[in-house]
Each structure stands twice: as structure tokens, then as C-alpha cells.
Design an enzyme around this catalytic site. Sequence first.
Site, PDB file in Angstrom:
ATOM      1  N   ALA A 143       0.748  -1.257   0.098  1.00 46.22           N
ATOM      2  CA  ALA A 143      -0.158  -0.167  -0.238  1.00 46.22           C
ATOM      3  C   ALA A 143       0.719   1.196  -0.437  1.00 46.22           C
ATOM      4  O   ALA A 143       0.525   1.830  -1.022  1.00 46.22           O
ATOM      5  CB  ALA A 143      -1.005  -0.136   1.204  1.00 46.22           C
ATOM      6  N   TYR A 183      10.238  -7.900  -3.693  1.00 48.68           N
ATOM      7  CA  TYR A 183      11.228  -9.142  -3.384  1.00 48.68           C
ATOM      8  C   TYR A 183      11.019 -10.390  -3.565  1.00 48.68           C
ATOM      9  O   TYR A 183      11.515 -11.008  -3.685  1.00 48.68           O
ATOM     10  CB  TYR A 183      11.580  -8.587  -1.250  1.00 48.68           C
ATOM     11  CG  TYR A 183      13.110  -9.865  -1.073  1.00 48.68           C
ATOM     12  CD1 TYR A 183      14.210  -8.961  -1.994  1.00 48.68           C
ATOM     13  CD2 TYR A 183      13.672 -10.890  -0.363  1.00 48.68           C
ATOM     14  CE1 TYR A 183      15.801  -9.922  -1.358  1.00 48.68           C
ATOM     15  CE2 TYR A 183      13.599 -11.339   0.245  1.00 48.68           C
ATOM     16  CZ  TYR A 183      15.684 -10.851  -0.427  1.00 48.68           C
ATOM     17  OH  TYR A 183      16.368 -11.672  -0.286  1.00 48.68           O
ATOM     18  N   THR A 222      23.682 -11.776   7.975  1.00 46.09           N
ATOM     19  CA  THR A 222      24.756 -10.741   7.188  1.00 46.09           C
ATOM     20  C   THR A 222      24.453  -8.734   7.330  1.00 46.09           C
ATOM     21  O   THR A 222      23.456  -8.829   8.253  1.00 46.09           O
ATOM     22  CB  THR A 222      24.243 -10.780   6.227  1.00 46.09           C
ATOM     23  OG1 THR A 222      23.251 -10.216   5.235  1.00 46.09           O
ATOM     24  CG2 THR A 222      24.869 -12.130   5.318  1.00 46.09           C
TER      25      THR A 222
HETATM   26  N1  NAD Z   1      21.289 -12.225   4.128  1.00 44.96           N
HETATM   27  C1  NAD Z   1      20.173 -13.003   4.343  1.00 44.96           C
HETATM   28  O1  NAD Z   1      18.983 -13.654   4.749  1.00 44.96           O
HETATM   29  C2  NAD Z   1      19.343 -13.498   2.855  1.00 44.96           C
HETATM   30  C3  NAD Z   1      18.271 -14.282   2.827  1.00 44.96           C
HETATM   31  C4  NAD Z   1      17.616 -14.326   1.330  1.00 44.96           C
HETATM   32  C5  NAD Z   1      18.606 -14.469   0.107  1.00 44.96           C
HETATM   33  N2  NAD Z   1      19.343 -13.367   0.385  1.00 44.96           N
HETATM   34  C6  NAD Z   1      20.178 -13.044  -0.631  1.00 44.96           C
HETATM   35  O2  NAD Z   1      21.048 -13.308  -1.124  1.00 44.96           O
HETATM   36  C7  NAD Z   1      22.313 -12.216  -1.787  1.00 44.96           C
HETATM   37  C8  NAD Z   1      23.493 -11.915  -0.953  1.00 44.96           C
HETATM   38  O3  NAD Z   1      22.368 -10.613  -0.225  1.00 44.96           O
HETATM   39  P1  NAD Z   1      23.260 -10.763   0.978  1.00 44.96           P
HETATM   40  O4  NAD Z   1      22.759 -10.165   2.777  1.00 44.96           O
HETATM   41  O5  NAD Z   1      24.958 -11.074   0.938  1.00 44.96           O
HETATM   42  O6  NAD Z   1      23.794  -8.597   1.143  1.00 44.96           O
HETATM   43  P2  NAD Z   1      24.460  -7.556   0.793  1.00 44.96           P
HETATM   44  O7  NAD Z   1      22.931  -6.083   1.213  1.00 44.96           O
HETATM   45  O8  NAD Z   1      24.837  -7.170   2.434  1.00 44.96           O
HETATM   46  O9  NAD Z   1      25.389  -7.904  -0.008  1.00 44.96           O
HETATM   47  C9  NAD Z   1      25.152  -7.870  -1.718  1.00 44.96           C
HETATM   48  C10 NAD Z   1      25.695  -7.119  -1.876  1.00 44.96           C
HETATM   49  O10 NAD Z   1      25.961  -7.076  -3.743  1.00 44.96           O
HETATM   50  C11 NAD Z   1      26.052  -5.892  -4.481  1.00 44.96           C
HETATM   51  N3  NAD Z   1      24.698  -4.993  -5.307  1.00 44.96           N
HETATM   52  C12 NAD Z   1      23.484  -4.881  -5.174  1.00 44.96           C
HETATM   53  N4  NAD Z   1      22.865  -4.355  -6.521  1.00 44.96           N
HETATM   54  C13 NAD Z   1      24.329  -4.356  -7.080  1.00 44.96           C
HETATM   55  C14 NAD Z   1      24.069  -3.814  -8.555  1.00 44.96           C
HETATM   56  N5  NAD Z   1      23.406  -3.512  -9.574  1.00 44.96           N
HETATM   57  N6  NAD Z   1      25.148  -4.937  -9.675  1.00 44.96           N
HETATM   58  C15 NAD Z   1      26.196  -5.281  -8.251  1.00 44.96           C
HETATM   59  N7  NAD Z   1      26.478  -5.615  -7.732  1.00 44.96           N
HETATM   60  C16 NAD Z   1      25.276  -5.055  -6.683  1.00 44.96           C
HETATM   61  C17 NAD Z   1      25.981  -4.618  -2.646  1.00 44.96           C
HETATM   62  O11 NAD Z   1      27.027  -3.875  -3.178  1.00 44.96           O
HETATM   63  C18 NAD Z   1      26.206  -5.445  -1.743  1.00 44.96           C
HETATM   64  O12 NAD Z   1      27.792  -6.271  -1.823  1.00 44.96           O
HETATM   65  C19 NAD Z   1      20.855 -10.891  -1.823  1.00 44.96           C
HETATM   66  O13 NAD Z   1      20.219 -11.885  -3.321  1.00 44.96           O
HETATM   67  C20 NAD Z   1      20.294 -11.573  -0.969  1.00 44.96           C
HETATM   68  O14 NAD Z   1      18.386 -11.580  -1.842  1.00 44.96           O
HETATM   69  C21 NAD Z   1      20.032 -13.085   1.256  1.00 44.96           C
END
Ligand code: NAD
Length: 447
Positions: A300, A353, A388
Site C-alpha cells: 500500500a 522482493y 549479514t
Molecule cells: N541475508 C539473508 O538473510 C538473505 C536471505 C535470503 C536471500 N538472500 C540473498 O542473498 C544475496 C546476498 O545477500 P546479502 O545478505 O549478502 O546482501 P548484502 O546487501 O550484504 O550484499 C549484496 C551485495 O550486492 C551488491 N549489489 C547490489 N546491487 C548491485 C548491482 N546492481 N550490481 C552489482 N552488485 C550489486 C551490493 O553492493 C553488495 O555488495 C541477495 O541476493 C539476497 O537477496 C539473503
Amino acid sequence: MTDTYTKAVNSGFTKTLATKLGLPRPAVLRRFRAGDPLTVGPVLVLSDDASRSDADTLATTLLGWDLDVRREPTDDARWGAVVLVLTNAARPTEVSEAVLELGSVLRRLAPNGRVVTVSRAAADGDAPELAATRNGVDGFLRSVAKELRYGTTGNGVLLTDGAAVDAPSALATVRFFLSARSAYVDGQLLAVGPGDAELPADWDHPLTGKVAVVTGAARGIGAAIARTLARDGATVVCVDVPAAGEGLARTANAVGGTTLQLDVTAEDAGTRILEHARTRHGRLDIVVHNAGILRDKLLANMKPAQWDAVIAVNLAAQLRINAQLLEAGVEGLHVVSLASTSGIAGNKGQANYGFSKAGVIGHTRATAPLVAAHGGTANAVAPGFIETEMTSSIPFATREVARRLSSLQQGGQPVDVAEAIAFLASPAAAGVNGQVLRVCGQNLVGR
Ligand SMILES: NC(=O)c1ccc[n+]([C@@H]2O[C@H](COP(=O)([O-])OP(=O)(O)OC[C@H]3O[C@@H](n4cnc5c(N)ncnc54)[C@H](O)[C@@H]3O)[C@@H](O)[C@H]2O)c1
């Protein structure tokens, strides 16, 4: 990122206090270290009558891995793992004896033990009784996994398309589930086909000679993936946005890889990744789509920019890069994409997401046959709650609930996701294609 609660209830005075108060006491999970034994104790291989010869075959392989393998339960053993083979069970009544035998030894499983089922996936055309038996294993395994304690996990190998119990990918999957590499994988069944797989000459370095690209490698899960792939022998190209250049250089230096500063949403991202990998390292074998962002808002209140940014980074970029790599005809490419349990069970405030991560699961399944035509695979990993920077921004109370809401009563570490990815990217996992492997400690939300 640390989970201070898990640390506190496992040490000193606070441990005694937590025990007295009956507070949840999440186990300290055993994680992979080169040179450590594969399991924490002897392995018991059980089966129903009809699956005895498959169990013998599997037991022989496990012996070859220097495991102490037994075929009969004995009272003195503190089991490191129990492998239950049900590959040829055809009627529900046929599994009773074997599953109850497993039940009789569960109390003698060592902490960080393993329960692994090996069975066949129900398939179109199965007689109702056969389909019932095969699908029954699914509910059985997921329930048993919820009963296991002290860091012990339960996972299952589901053979498909007539794969033999000793097909290389089946063996590699059994080994992954038995090992400390799968510390935070719990309550999962992974479908494994025959595939054109090969077991590694060196199990500690299954990615030797491979060139891997990891997006979002500057920090968090991406940095852990880069480290794990490099540890397993791969040369790693670390990709992230220019703004994350410092972290990116840190990761690349640590793993002896190269950096590619690139926004994955760039129109030519796939072409540039391929060009960098080929010019600098001569080939491209593995692509890990890890870059991802959150822009949480109730639908929303969601602004177009919040919706669009998440779809662009988490989903559209992966689609475009895959299309460019397929177009270039890269052979033997292993693609692993980051999905999320939010894309399976949904999550309040994450409509954008959730769409992006369910979209990842959708394109992974559709991409699988396309890359398979060139000798490759496409799989996804769906992490649950991982410690993280991304999750440290979640408010404390919500974060605590998220941590304790899994069978293992704790969040996972980035390395847990990385281990699953390294396994799926390995040549031995070539029979695993189009699958989604959850790394969520059997998060109780969703399947
Ligand atoms: N942390 C969690 O609990 C969790 C759970 C499920 C899924 N994930 C997935 O795991 C992956 C990593 O998560 P994380 O927690 O390490 O996130 P994070 O935010 O710590 O790291 C993400 C990284 O991706 C980079 N990034 C973002 N946009 C970008 C772009 N346009 N081009 C290039 N690099 C880019 C960022 O600079 C960062 O270094 C993500 O896809 C997230 O959705 C994480």
C-alpha cells in the site's frame, strides 16, 4: 555478524542458566574444515527389504570414503549418521520396519549427526500405491528433521529419471548431506537425475581449474561465496558496483581473483562478464547470481522506484545475463542463482522482493533445459535467515524471532549458503538441474 544469544547459551554460567530456565539452546554447528573427518562418528546404513542391494552398493561407496560403515544397529555406537535407503519400496507397509529401526537409533546420534534418506521421486504414471510410498518419504523426512536436536540435520536424495543409487551426482549429494558443508541445510529433499557427472579426484578441491563469476561479491554472502569457491579450487571473478570498490578489492585479494566493477543491471552485463572471464582467465564455467537488494515496504505504501529497483537487480539482471551467456553458446556452464524463502513462503513488506525471488525460481526451472542442451545446469539456492549486513538492519525483536523460527533455532552464516552453491556448481552435481535448495535450517515458514 554474530548471534550473541547462541554464543551465550553455549558457554559458561549463561549456559547453566539457560538450561535451568529451559530456554532454547541452539547447538554450535560443525562447519567444514579441510582435514576433518566427513562425519562425527560411524555411519549406519539401513534399508527396507526390497532396497537391500542398493543399500549394499551405497555402503560400499561410503567405505571407500574411509567411513566406519555398519549395517546393523548396535547399542554401543554413537552414530555420526544414519542413511536410510528406500529406493525400491513399492508399498507403504514395506517401509515400516526400516523407518522404525531408524527411530530406535535416533537417541544415539551424536551432536551434529546426520540422517539422510535415499529414495525415488514419485513420477507421472506411477501406480497410486507406488506414488504414495515415494511421496510418503517427503513428509517423513521433513517431520523427522524437526525431531532432531543438537545440530543434527535430516535431508533426502530423491532419485529421478531412473538415476542409479551410485550415479555420481547421487553419491555427491549423499556426501554433501553427510558432511559439515551442509550444516544449515535441514529438512530438504534434493532431486537428482543421472546427469553427465564425474566425481572429483580430490574431494577437498572439486572446482580445480574452473573459472567462476560471483556478483555482489564485495560483502556478505557474495564475499563468502567467492572465498568458498576459491577454497574449492576455482579462480574467481568478483563483480560489484563501483561504489563497493573497496570491499570488492578486499574480497578479490583474499581469494587471489580479479575484480570487475559492474552494475549487473547494465544492458551489456552478460557480455562484459564473459569477455572479462575469457580475456583474463581463458574460460567461464560458473556464474553465481548473488547481487540483490531489499526495498521493503507494505504494498500500500510502495513507490514505483522501490518496486522497480528490486525487480531490476534481483530478477531482470539475472535474466539478461543468462540470455547473453546462452546466446554466446558458453558450454558446460553452471549457473546458481540466489532466491530466498521469501520467494517461497512470502513475507510481509516484501511484495517486490518476494516477486523477484519467486521469479528467480521460475527462471531457474525454465533455464535448466536450455543450459543442459550445452552440458550445463541452472539451480537456485533459497536462504532463510542469514547473518549479514542485510539482515542486521532488521529490527531486533523481528530478527530474534526470525532466528529462532527454524529447526536449528539460529540464523545461518554466509558460508552455509556458499557451501550449497559450491556444491551445486561442481561437476559432480551435474545431475542436479532446475532445483531449488533451501539453506534455512528448516525454517518453519513455508515448505
Ligand atoms: N541475508 C539473508 O538473510 C538473505 C536471505 C535470503 C536471500 N538472500 C540473498 O542473498 C544475496 C546476498 O545477500 P546479502 O545478505 O549478502 O546482501 P548484502 O546487501 O550484504 O550484499 C549484496 C551485495 O550486492 C551488491 N549489489 C547490489 N546491487 C548491485 C548491482 N546492481 N550490481 C552489482 N552488485 C550489486 C551490493 O553492493 C553488495 O555488495 C541477495 O541476493 C539476497 O537477496 C539473503
